[in-house]
Design an enzyme around this catalytic site. Structure first.
Site, PDB file in Angstrom:
ATOM      1  N   LYS A 196      -0.058  65.086  71.941  1.00 53.32           N
ATOM      2  CA  LYS A 196      -1.103  63.902  71.745  1.00 53.32           C
ATOM      3  C   LYS A 196      -2.679  63.795  72.424  1.00 53.32           C
ATOM      4  CE  LYS A 196      -2.880  60.018  72.610  1.00 53.32           C
ATOM      5  NZ  LYS A 196      -4.205  59.575  73.019  1.00 53.32           N
ATOM      6  N   GLU A 269       3.946  62.926  84.867  1.00 55.78           N
ATOM      7  CA  GLU A 269       2.877  63.459  85.777  1.00 55.78           C
ATOM      8  C   GLU A 269       1.327  62.491  86.557  1.00 55.78           C
ATOM      9  OE1 GLU A 269      -0.042  64.349  88.082  1.00 55.78           O
ATOM     10  OE2 GLU A 269      -0.199  66.386  86.729  1.00 55.78           O
ATOM     11  N   CYS A 303      -5.792  64.400  89.002  1.00 52.14           N
ATOM     12  CA  CYS A 303      -5.006  63.276  90.075  1.00 52.14           C
ATOM     13  C   CYS A 303      -4.680  63.930  91.339  1.00 52.14           C
ATOM     14  CB  CYS A 303      -3.841  63.990  89.254  1.00 52.14           C
ATOM     15  SG  CYS A 303      -3.050  65.077  88.854  1.00 52.14           S
ATOM     16  N   GLU A 397      -6.545  54.798  93.273  1.00 53.10           N
ATOM     17  CA  GLU A 397      -7.310  56.365  92.673  1.00 53.10           C
ATOM     18  C   GLU A 397      -8.404  55.494  92.115  1.00 53.10           C
ATOM     19  OE1 GLU A 397      -5.850  59.493  90.492  1.00 53.10           O
ATOM     20  OE2 GLU A 397      -4.792  57.997  89.382  1.00 53.10           O
TER      21      GLU A 397
END
Length: 780
Positions: A196, A269, A303, A397
């Site tokens: 996906k 992750e 990331c 973040e």
């Protein structure tokens, strides 16, 4: 002088400006046009008819690129069914047969490299230089590398088989590269895949699926279902054998809870807030250039972006002056222009989120690069200095081109500040003193550390995080193992119940109550309750305390206080384990008698196996080696096996001594501390070990024992935010443990061990260690 005017060589050198160097989008747009600008899903080797479409846009211009189908439950079911049909034949193919297909996929991506690069830039907004020179070559490298792993795995990994059907959910920041990170190891291991892609960036995944036919990939082995987060949730809930997810920590937490107790393998992750540490002896100019790559690469939508700058005070002002000057020279604009440094943010929603977070900051000083920012989905490179470590922008973040900064005085303070985060994905250290750099790297709680470099990636080097940055590794042999399982079926374990109180009890003259064992001392349970332990013949063998959450709290504190055990060299840990074996051997008859009293069965063989197990893990303590990875740089990538940290263990009933000592010894061997809940039915086999532990030079807090109801204590252990991993050997506890573990995304291992005598030490050692990859370039 304007670009286009007649210029001399002298003019060019004096001006040092860049002219536009646009990349043509014609071929990529032609490919979209060949599909009439409308795409269905790729299921069973072909495109379905487009239905219920949504628009994917070029973030740099806002123009429509294509209409893409929104995946429904029926689409997910069809894709999973196709993958399941293909799984048997593909899984039974030989490694060399799969290697040929992966090799062909690598060659095809190479042949279509320009098309992939342009399409990626159109769909994502990253500069063409990044997609052309970084993303696509790394995609090719991953398929080549995993073709090699497939070729070798039949001999190198005997007894391993594929998991089956893998669901892969990937983000929008590296669409094709994340596809490669998931699909290459899955196919190499013999799995089939339902992928996906991200809602914003589906096009390169569809192109890859289309060309996969030319590589000879059988129908159904790779399926691509496009859609939004709802489609991803359907895939998580589908009847697949594994979910591999890259994305936000918040969504990762939801997936952990959704898959709890399902038996699905899971790798995550997730997000990061990576420190970028600059010491006062660093090459400041190189560190500035590295920082440009660390935070403004892909507009900061990475990331592992080095988004938290930590500067040693003596060089902070000088470094920031150089950095601001470099920021002012960055070029922002059309991502298809080969002269552009910073491209577009992927979507207005993301751009607005970045702006809200920055605008809400009332602390420090904000500096925005003095360069022209085009209209549209762009955000200027931004630096915010003088923030306290607790400021939200230092902790959360941002996922954009925003760098936050603070200062430190000593190396110890740098480590403390770097680790002051719930994330643990990556870190960067800049220092000319390599002794200092290599001293700092192991102290950083991160899955990847770059020394005097940043954003180095390779298929041979494992990548992944710790703490709330997820678990599992992608790349290398360690990444391949995440797509394999042991061959054969485990026989179900029959529940073992404690013997009930008899009508005519045999009561010894002298009462004996086993306490808890916390911090190297015996301790009464906080609740003040205990339970009787009876032999099969109705003899009262003693009482054990019933531990509660406060006892777990005390044990966790003791385990953290003993974390110096992790710094003990493997040889020294081995000597302690050998000593434990020696002391247990001296009391073998006593423990065998205890097991006979508890279970009604002879205990000699279990005691002998336990002594042998202690010797085995003592032997492994200084041999669970890391490796130097063969990465394509002038330098090394060190894959270092580090302890997980504090491990909670719910021990089994079926082998009350061996099932207790095996996880304890595995954790100890690699430097972990542990809190163990012994067999509820036969706990005295474990509590009798107190004296063995005390007389074997085991530091206080390395082993902590809390007796009680394992099912109840499992909830406390799994939900405790200062425990790093939880192990259980009762599959019935899987849902509880995995649900509660989502709080801090700790690692969990719920394994059914059918034969404790033949339990594979490597499986325990893999669970007791984390792979940290430390990149160390060398040379002038």
């Amino acid at each position: 002088m304007r670009w286009g005017d007649v210029m001399t060589v002298r003019d060019i050198f004096n001006d040092m400006s860049y002219g536009p160097a646009p990349e043509s989008a014609a071929e990529a747009l032609a490919w979209i046009a060949r599909h009439d600008g409308r795409f269905g899903h790729w299921i069973d080797g072909r495109f379905t008819a487009a239905a219920d479409t949504f628009t994917t846009r070029n973030p740099a211009t806002g123009t429509s690129l294509a209409e893409v189908s929104m995946g429904t439950q029926a689409d997910i079911d069809a894709a999973v069914a196709s993958a399941r049909r293909a799984a048997t034949r593909w899984g039974r193919s030989t490694g060399p047969q799969r290697a040929r297909v992966l090799y062909a996929l690598a060659r095809l991506v190479q042949k279509h490299a320009r098309l992939f690069a342009v399409l990626e830039t159109l769909d994502n907004g990253k500069p063409i230089r990044e997609s052309r020179d970084i993303d696509i070559p790394l995609v090719v490298r991953h398929f080549y590398y995993h073709a090699g792993l497939a070729q070798l795995m039949d001999r190198e990994l005997p007894g391993k088989v594929p998991l089956g059907v893998c669901g892969a959910i990937i983000p929008w920041n590296f669409p094709l590269l994340m596809l490669a990170w998931k699909v290459a190891p899955a196919l190499a291991a013999g799995n089939t895949v339902v992928l996906k892609p991200a809602e914003y960036t589906p096009l390169t995944a569809l192109l890859f699926a289309e060309i996969s036919r030319e590589a000879g990939l059988p129908r159904g082995v790779l399926n691509v279902v496009t859609g939004d987060g709802g489609t991803g949730a359907m895939l998580v809930d589908a009847k697949v054998d594994k979910i591999a997810f890259t994305g936000s920590t918040e969504v990762g937490r939801l997936i952990r809870r959704a898959t709890a107790g399902s038996g699905k393998a899971l790798t995550l992750e997730l997000g990061g807030k990576s420190p970028y540490i600059v010491f006062d002896d660093a090459d400041l100019d190189s560190a500035v250039e590295g920082l440009v790559d660390a935070i403004w690469f892909n507009a900061g939508q990475v990331c592992c972006a080095g988004s938290r700058l930590l500067l040693q005070e003596g060089v902070a002002d000088r470094f920031l002056t150089k950095l601001r000057r470099r920021m002012d020279g960055l070029r922002i604009g059309d991502p298809l222009d080969k002269c552009i440094d910073v491209g577009a943010v992927v979507d207005p929603v993301q751009r607005d989120q970045i702006a809200r977070m920055v605008d809400a900051c009332t602390e420090g000083e904000t500096y925005r690069a003095a360069c022209a920012v085009p209209a549209g989905c762009f955000y200027p490179p931004t630096l915010i200095t003088g923030l306290s470590p607790a400021n939200p922008l230092m902790q959360d973040e941002i996922f954009g081109p925003v760098l936050v900064s603070s200062t430190f005085r000593t190396p110890g303070e740098a480590v403390e500040m770097a680790n002051n985060t719930r994330f643990g994905l990556a870190a960067t250290v800049w220092a000319e003193n390599v002794n200092l750099a290599l001293d700092i790297a192991p102290k950083l709680r991160a899955g990847v550390v770059w020394v005097n470099a940043t954003n180095l990636f390779d298929a041979a080097a494992g990548f992944g995080g710790v703490k709330e940055s997820g678990f599992g590794r992608e790349g290398g042999w360690e990444g391949l193992l995440a797509y394999l399982k042991p061959a054969g079926k485990l026989r179900p374990i029959k529940p073992v119940a404690a013997f009930p109180e008899p009508e005519n009890a045999e009561i010894p003259a002298l009462d004996r109550t086993a306490k808890l064992y916390v911090g190297g001392k015996q301790a009464r349970p906080d609740g003040g309750y205990s339970s009787a332990i009876w032999s099969p013949r109705g003899k009262l063998l003693g009482h054990v305390g019933i531990g509660n959450r406060k006892d777990i709290r005390n044990a966790v504190e003791a385990a953290h206080a003993a974390k110096g055990w992790a710094k003990t060299v493997g040889h020294a840990r081995a000597q302690v384990l050998y000593y434990m074996a020696e002391n247990l051997s001296a009391r073998a008859a006593e423990f065998a008698a205890r097991l006979r009293d508890l279970t009604g069965k002879s205990g000699e063989s279990e005691v002998a196996a336990t002594i042998d197990t202690l010797f085995t893990y003592a032997a492994w303590a200084d041999k669970w080696d890391g490796v130097v990875k063969s990465v394509p740089i002038r330098g090394v990538a060190l894959a270092m096996n580090e302890p997980v940290g504090v491990v909670g263990v719910i021990c089994p009933d079926e082998a009350p001594l061996l099932g207790f000592v095996t996880p304890m010894a595995a954790a100890m061997a690699l430097g972990n501390t542990s809190i163990l809940v012994p067999s509820r039915a036969f706990p005295l086999a474990a509590t009798d070990l107190y004296q063995v532990i005390d007389t074997s030079d085991v530091p206080g807090g390395v082993v902590n024992i809390v007796t009680g109801n394992g099912a109840e204590l499992a909830k406390t252990l799994s939900g405790h935010l200062d425990i790093d991993a939880v192990w259980s050997f009762d599959p019935q506890l899987a849902k509880l443990i995995e649900t509660e573990a989502a709080g801090n995304l700790k690692r969990t291992w719920v394994a059914a061990v059918s034969d404790w005598v033949d339990a594979d030490p490597r499986s325990f050692l893999l669970q007791a260690s984390e792979v940290k990859t430390v990149w160390v370039p060398y040379g002038e």
